[in-house]
Design an enzyme around this catalytic site. Structure first.
Site, PDB file in Angstrom:
ATOM      1  N   TYR A  39     -46.867  -7.813   9.011  1.00 32.96           N
ATOM      2  CA  TYR A  39     -46.164  -8.615  10.008  1.00 32.96           C
ATOM      3  C   TYR A  39     -47.143  -9.443  10.833  1.00 32.96           C
ATOM      4  CZ  TYR A  39     -43.105  -9.660  13.991  1.00 32.96           C
ATOM      5  OH  TYR A  39     -42.385 -10.296  14.976  1.00 32.96           O
ATOM      6  N   VAL A  42     -34.465 -17.705   2.303  1.00 30.20           N
ATOM      7  CA  VAL A  42     -35.521 -18.713   2.447  1.00 30.20           C
ATOM      8  C   VAL A  42     -36.619 -18.561   1.409  1.00 30.20           C
ATOM      9  CG1 VAL A  42     -35.113 -19.061   4.912  1.00 30.20           C
ATOM     10  CG2 VAL A  42     -36.779 -17.329   4.172  1.00 30.20           C
TER      11      VAL A  42
END
Length: 255
Positions: free
Chosen positions: A161, A67
């Site tokens: 994250y 991606v």
């Protein structure tokens, strides 16, 4: 009532669809009637998912892609259009939290931060943007971003994250404003789920118990328990839902 959850005739693209939560989402959407395109970097994994869907009588096409590669993203969209005629549902599930991105802020490099943001946040943006024309041509296009409890609260030693998932929550809310009323944009925020990615954590009894102690439902989720809320958000049962973040976390964020 069952018709509200029926996805027959719709086409769903699921990034990170080869294993764990992504696999469960792909199969869950297929079980609800959608044609599903699982995509990931691992060809073997997504082909197994596609075979599983087709063996159960569904329609599927495996398309490998990274991606973070715009050309690969464009290829996913074109292959899906060629095979199924359009795209109605985009599930941005591709993401990771590598070991070199774990630690106190002063020791995690900006390179690690950039890599995590590139996959978890920028990748979702790239895929959604590339699918925009198809989503607007759909009668009921919808985007579902797989965030995390780390997109709603802070988590120690997981700063890249957490930053990426907070960004994904913000992107969900802002994009839902620009794309309403034509395309609905929502997110789901899973808590701790039993997958290959959490095997090491679950094998450490102290860490495992710390998660369970924080979770009112007193356990980790199974991947299929995340797929159900995604099917809901993709369906007509959620036709008046946009810009929201559904926490499927066993009550983690209520404390």
């Amino acid at each position: 009532m069952n018709e509200q959850f029926d996805l027959t005739g719709r086409v769903a693209l699921v990034t990170g669809g080869g294993r764990g939560i992504g696999r469960a989402i792909a199969i869950g959407l297929a079980n609800a009637g959608a044609a599903v395109v699982p995509s990931a970097r691992s060809t073997d994994e997504i082909e197994r998912v596609a075979d599983e869907i087709e063996s159960a009588g569904g329609d599927s096409l495996a398309v490998s892609a990274d991606v973070t590669d715009p050309d690969a993203v464009a290829n996913i969209i074109e292959r899906t259009k060629d095979e199924f005629g359009g795209i109605d549902i985009v599930v941005n599930n591709a993401g990771f939290n590598p070991d070199d991105a774990l630690g106190r802020p002063e020791v995690v490099s900006t390179d690690s931060l950039d890599r995590v943001l590139d996959v978890n946040l920028n990748g979702a943006y790239e895929v959604t943007q590339a699918a925009a024309d198809e989503l607007f041509e759909s009668d009921g296009g919808t985007v579902i971003n797989v965030a995390s409890v780390g997109g709603l609260v802070g988590l120690p030693r997981q700063h890249p994250y957490v930053a990426s998932k907070h960004g994904l929550v913000g992107l969900t809310k802002s994009m839902s404003l620009d794309w309403a009323p034509d395309v609905r944009v929502n997110a789901i925020a899973p808590g701790y789920v039993s997958t290959e990615l959490t095997e090491e954590l679950e094998s450490n009894e102290q860490l495992r118990q710390s998660v369970i102690d924080r979770t009112p439902l007193d356990r980790f989720a199974e991947p299929e328990e995340i797929a159900g809320p995604v099917v809901f958000l993709a369906s007509d049962a959620a036709s008046f839902v946009t810009g929201t973040v559904l926490a499927a976390d066993g009550g983690w964020t209520t404390r």
